[in-house]
Design an enzyme around this catalytic site. Structure first.
Site, short mmCIF file in Angstrom:
data_model
loop_
_atom_site.label_atom_id
_atom_site.label_comp_id
_atom_site.label_asym_id
_atom_site.label_seq_id
_atom_site.Cartn_x
_atom_site.Cartn_y
_atom_site.Cartn_z
CE LYS A 121 73.34 -5.38 34.11
NZ LYS A 121 73.53 -3.81 34.27
CG ASP A 139 75.70 -3.13 28.81
OD1 ASP A 139 75.55 -3.17 27.66
OD2 ASP A 139 76.74 -3.05 29.12
#
Length: 210
Positions: A121, A139
């Protein structure tokens, strides 16, 4: 409607809803952004932006971070939560960027995830925001919303990343992810989505929300 068509529709809707897309974390260089993203784990961006000015003021160079006193960094970032692990990884990131990557934050995911505390991420955000390369930041907002509006049908972050890279134009990826976060905060929240005012209602694959 195909997944590709659904995705392109979502991109256009979010462009109209949020013309200005940008990372909400404040930073003045790639390493500061890397630090800010690390601090944002299990913490709001607003809180991170309250903490980082003091950190960035005290530690200005890569060497400053690499040679920093662990306890001092912990004290500065304490309100961000998980501060011991975060402080350790911030110093470790600086040392590795300096010693293994010539002082330059890597521009690819494979190298970025070698840094302490950096997952896919964070790596995707750096690749997209700093180097303007293809990226998909997965996310909690992206996991929830991409499933709700039928862009994917899996919950695994890596599988979502790979699936979306097949249908999101490379040049749109970074902005699309930032807009998804805005949309998730404003309208498509986890507990009480505002379906009555949702501009994506036509794109939602089901009338109920899971």
């Amino acid at each position: 409607m195909t997944r590709k068509e659904r995705t392109l529709n979502a991109i256009e809707v979010l462009k109209k809803q949020y013309p200005d897309s940008a990372c909400s974390l404040t930073a003045s260089n790639p390493f500061e952004l890397l630090v800010a993203v690390r601090l944002s784990a299990q913490c709001t961006d607003a809180r991170v932006n309250l903490v980082t000015p003091a950190l960035f003021e005290k530690y200005k160079t890569l060497d400053d971070y690499a040679n920093a006193d662990l306890k001092d960094v912990e004290n500065i970032i304490k309100s961000c939560g998980f501060y011991r692990d975060k402080a350790k990884s911030i110093i470790g990131m600086a040392q590795m960027v300096r010693d293994d990557f010539g002082g330059i934050v890597p521009d690819n995911i494979d190298d970025l995830v070698k840094l302490p505390g950096v997952g896919r991420k964070t790596a995707n955000l750096i690749v997209g925001d700093v180097y303007h390369k293809e990226s998909i930041v997965v996310d909690t907002h992206m996991i929830r919303i991409s499933n709700r509006i039928g862009l994917v049908s899996v919950k695994d972050p890596v599988k979502i990343e790979m699936a979306l890279k097949k249908v999101v134009p490379a040049e749109e990826g970074s902005d699309f992810c930032h807009r998804i976060v805005m949309f998730g905060r404003d309208i498509c929240s986890a507990r009480k989505p505002k379906c009555d005012i949702c501009p994506m209602e036509f794109n939602c694959k089901k009338t109920g929300v899971k």
